[in-house]
Design an enzyme around this catalytic site. Structure first.
Site, PDB file in Angstrom:
ATOM      1  N   LYS A  81       0.880  -1.202  -0.056  1.00  0.00           N
ATOM      2  CA  LYS A  81      -0.011  -0.122  -0.041  1.00  0.00           C
ATOM      3  C   LYS A  81       0.888   1.399   0.039  1.00  0.00           C
ATOM      4  O   LYS A  81       0.600   2.247  -0.774  1.00  0.00           O
ATOM      5  CB  LYS A  81      -1.068  -0.192   1.217  1.00  0.00           C
ATOM      6  CG  LYS A  81      -2.052  -1.127   1.368  1.00  0.00           C
ATOM      7  CD  LYS A  81      -3.016  -0.941   2.365  1.00  0.00           C
ATOM      8  CE  LYS A  81      -2.449  -1.380   3.783  1.00  0.00           C
ATOM      9  NZ  LYS A  81      -2.096  -2.562   3.937  1.00  0.00           N
ATOM     10  N   THR A  82       1.846   1.177   0.978  1.00  0.00           N
ATOM     11  CA  THR A  82       2.715   2.609   1.000  1.00  0.00           C
ATOM     12  C   THR A  82       3.297   2.996  -0.248  1.00  0.00           C
ATOM     13  O   THR A  82       3.318   4.099  -0.770  1.00  0.00           O
ATOM     14  CB  THR A  82       3.596   2.471   2.198  1.00  0.00           C
ATOM     15  OG1 THR A  82       2.963   2.200   3.368  1.00  0.00           O
ATOM     16  CG2 THR A  82       4.504   3.604   2.193  1.00  0.00           C
ATOM     17  N   GLU A 103      -3.711   5.633   1.701  1.00  0.00           N
ATOM     18  CA  GLU A 103      -3.668   4.291   2.139  1.00  0.00           C
ATOM     19  C   GLU A 103      -4.837   3.942   3.007  1.00  0.00           C
ATOM     20  O   GLU A 103      -5.471   4.741   3.889  1.00  0.00           O
ATOM     21  CB  GLU A 103      -2.533   3.823   2.975  1.00  0.00           C
ATOM     22  CG  GLU A 103      -1.238   4.041   2.392  1.00  0.00           C
ATOM     23  CD  GLU A 103      -0.207   3.356   3.202  1.00  0.00           C
ATOM     24  OE1 GLU A 103      -0.570   2.191   3.935  1.00  0.00           O
ATOM     25  OE2 GLU A 103       0.957   3.872   3.243  1.00  0.00           O
TER      26      GLU A 103
END
Length: 768
Positions: A126-127, A171
């Site tokens: 996600k990051t 996110e």
């Protein structure tokens, strides 16, 4: 009341007084940045001040060091992180005052309601994908706001509010079900796997959360078609697929993989859009880039702008972050803590073609370790040597029988080629992992906790090790290592690690190493067999040199013996006996080597080293080779000041011809005396110098101290001047026992005992 205050936050028309409990974390600090950007009056607290809290204070945050009731005074809303539980002093103060308590994800969703949100979600990745997407959209001129879970240097910060742009990339955290709070315009679904099973009943419960999010997302559902569960959940007309096959809406064909970038072709259906270069390595990151490309293309960003953005992108901190890149060693740190993440990250590491991959893994959460142990066991197939720490608990309590060993056991069951080791603490991990490194190795630290501290520490010491290796390679070879345990190199079998351990094989290498270390202001110790030596438990700061190769040579020339500083005294005695030279028999009973014997003027049987010295060759303080005769060297009983700061490389010793039977008789007498009067256990030889009145051993015996012990260290019953390690003793125990003996000798006999054993090193280990 909570719904009402969240509505006010969504409208964002009126500044509010908001407090964040646990503001130093990456997620909460990002939220604080957004709230400050929206004009709210923001305060926050945490256990410690960090660089992030200091930066926030400069932007207007009121920071409280430690949680306090005062921080929530006059607040309209209090936001708390997942690490904060009921019972926290600030949480309870807000509850008692009736102030709305809001979870981080709820607040973030409310902030996002002011924009067209792009939620990036999935079990892992996600990051990096959020950062890539925000960067590509920014380079495309869309001025997005963003919120990502780590510091992203190229974005400037982990969160940013841009009043002009419509899009907001963030996110979405699925770990506690709060993903359902978001109502974005678009969603990116990277993967959906069994995870956070301490919260979810199983994969169906996880899929339900993702389905609800998508039902609240009217725009594009960009998803990885290589993930079967994501493909199932995202099926429908809003889905935009990406992967490796041309059957997908967007696909990539990788052309090359390099340590710091990847090059690949990008296709939209069957149409080649062009070639892209991504500024971070790894096949999994090419996949993440496809997600950003798909969303950006659908948002109207040109492929030319996308190409520029990808080429200039530099990853998030702790996402395959290279901490050291040298000719012989590479250190990488990565946040990966889920089996799929780990496998993908290690595949990237393998693509760098290192001789070996050494991995230090810190498991994250007891529940994850227990529930996914088999998956973890299968994740480390690309690793040559694996070390695992204790579990980083996050906010969890320990589970019986669950530890780092749980993962090691699974790895051993599933793979036989990976060497494994347990390193429970960060200090143990630093020392064992650093010591295991060999030229050509790539070290990767993996985990979401504080394991990166180990990689940072090792990376800090590697430039010196690189230089030492280069010197040895250019002078006939040798060994250089980090954090060598000194208990391997002392006759007492005691001692913490040497920061740098060096084994030169010849004079030229030694001279060059001494010159380099002195120029770098690195302390130097030369150690032979480690007799008459106590290394403290904290180890030795700086370099320890142990001479091998040419330094072990012994040559007989007439009535003289030429021996290297690394030659064992027993070897010299044996060479003298074979050549018919007498006078060396006393050396048979001394466990050290010639260099140490010269430095302390060792002796036995009424003879001292300098009784036989003709001349000594040494390296001076400036690194130059010099030689002095016996007459030029000041020497005393067990002390030679001349060689405290100079390094003996060889010496010439004199003997006298003697009958073989006479030499053998003296050797046998020495051997017999040692066998009958000295203990066979691990010791440093005589602990104390003999005082004037009588021998130290007799004095200690008269004081009835034979058998006196501290921990695993004991005064020998055979010879009271020998202190014996019974197995696993520490330097602290030795020093405590020595202090007791000295105190009793002074109190009862008025004798001040002086240690013959040299004590060196640090009480405490080098900090991380």
């Amino acid at each position: 009341m909570t719904h009402a205050v969240l509505s006010l936050l969504k409208e964002s028309r009126h500044p509010m007084r908001i407090d964040l409990i646990g503001v130093a974390g990456s997620g909460m600090s990002g939220l604080a940045l957004l709230l400050l950007g929206l004009g709210h009056k923001v305060s926050g607290s945490d256990k410690a001040t960090t660089l992030e809290t200091e930066r926030l204070e400069k932007m207007g945050l009121t920071f409280y060091h430690g949680h306090t009731e005062k921080e929530v005074d006059d607040c309209d809303m209090v936001i708390y992180s997942s690490a904060i539980k009921p019972g926290n002093i600030a949480y309870e103060a807000a509850y008692k005052q009736g102030i709305p308590l809001v979870r981080r994800a709820e607040a973030l969703a409310a902030v996002m309601a002011n924009k067209k949100g792009v939620v990036v979600c999935g079990t892992h990745g996600k990051t990096t994908t959020s950062a890539l997407t925000a960067h590509v959209l920014r380079q495309g001129g869309l001025k997005p706001s963003h919120y990502v879970g780590a510091e992203i240097p190229i974005l400037g910060s982990n969160a940013h509010w841009d009043a002009e742009g419509e899009l907001f990339v963030a996110e979405g955290d699925e770990s506690d079900g709060t993903l359902v709070n978001f109502h974005p315009q678009h969603a990116i679904v990277l993967n959906i796997e069994p995870e956070h099973l301490d919260f979810y009943d199983g994969i169906e419960a996880i899929k339900a959360v993702f389905r609800q999010l998508l039902s609240q997302t009217p725009g594009h559902w960009v998803y990885c078609a290589e993930d079967p569960v994501a493909t199932e959940v995202c099926a429908g007309p809003q889905g935009v697929s990406y992967g490796w096959s041309r059957e997908h809406d967007f696909s990539a064909n990788i052309l090359s993989m390099r340590p710091d970038h990847s090059e690949f072709e990008v296709y939209q259906n069957e149409q080649l859009l062009g070639t892209a270069t991504l500024g971070i390595p790894g096949k999994h990151n090419v996949s993440n880039a496809l997600a950003a490309i798909a969303l950006a293309t659908k948002s109207g960003v040109t492929f030319e702008a996308i190409q520029h953005a990808l080429k200039t992108f530099r990853g998030a901190k702790r996402r395959f972050e290279i901490r050291h890149s040298g000719e012989r060693f590479t250190v990488v740190d990565d946040y990966g803590h889920h089996p799929s993440e780990i496998a993908a990250t290690l595949a990237t590491a393998k693509g760098l073609n290192a001789k070996r991959i050494v991995c230090l893994f810190q498991p994250h959460r007891f529940s994850r370790t227990q529930l996914l142990k088999k998956e973890f066991g299968a994740s480390f197939g690309d690793v040559d040597e694996l070390f695992v720490t204790d579990v980083y608990p996050a906010s969890e309590k320990p589970l019986p029988g669950v530890s780092g060993e749980t993962i090691l056991e699974e790895v051993k069951l599933q793979n036989t080629h990976t060497k494994t080791g347990s390193t429970p603490t960060m200090m143990i991990a630093r020392d064992k992992v650093g010591n295991a490194l060999r030229p050509g190795d790539l070290l990767i630290t993996l985990g979401a906790g504080n394991v990166h501290e180990v990689g940072r520490c090792i990376a800090r010491d590697l430039p010196v090790l690189e230089k030492l290796c280069a010197i040895l390679e250019s002078h006939g070879g040798g060994v250089a290592k980090l954090y060598e345990p000194m208990n391997r190199h002392t006759t007492w079998l005691i001692g913490g690690p040497a920061q740098y351990w060096i084994e030169p094989r010849n004079e030229a290498a030694l001279a060059e190493i001494v010159r380099y270390l002195r120029s770098a202001s690195i302390p130097i110790r030369v150690i032979g067999r480690g007799s008459n030596l106590l290394v403290k438990d904290g180890g030795i700061r700086g370099a320890v040199i142990h001479m091998k190769g040419d330094f072990e040579n012994v040559v007989v020339n007439g009535n003289e013996i030429i021996a290297g500083a690394g030659a064992r005294l027993k070897k010299i005695a044996s060479a003298a006996r074979n050549a018919g030279l007498g006078g060396f028999e006393w050396m048979e009973g001394i466990p050290g080597n010639l260099g140490g014997a010269i430095r302390m003027n060792a002796g036995a049987m009424g003879t001292e080293t300098f009784d036989q010295i003709v001349r000594v060759r040494f390296i001076d303080t400036d690194g130059s080779l010099k030689e002095k005769s016996l007459a030029e060297i000041t020497h005393h009983y067990r002390s030679v000041p001349e060689f405290e700061e100079r390094y003996v490389v060889s010496a010439v010793l004199k003997g006298s011809p003697a009958p073989q039977t006479e030499i053998d008789a003296k050797l046998a007498a020495s051997h017999h005396k040692r066998r009958t009067s000295q203990p066979v256990g691990a010791s440093a030889g005589c602990t104390f110098k003999n005082p004037e009145l009588c021998g130290a051993g007799k004095l200690i015996d008269d004081l009835q101290l034979k058998g006196r012990s501290v921990g695993k260290i004991v005064v020998s019953d055979i010879h009271a001047n020998f202190i014996v390690n019974q197995g696993g003793a520490t330097a602290r125990e030795v020093l405590d026992l020595v202090a007791q003996i000295k105190e009793k000798a002074l109190e009862e006999r008025g004798v001040t005992l002086e240690m013959e054993v040299k004590v060196i090193g640090e009480d405490q280990p080098l900090p991380l």
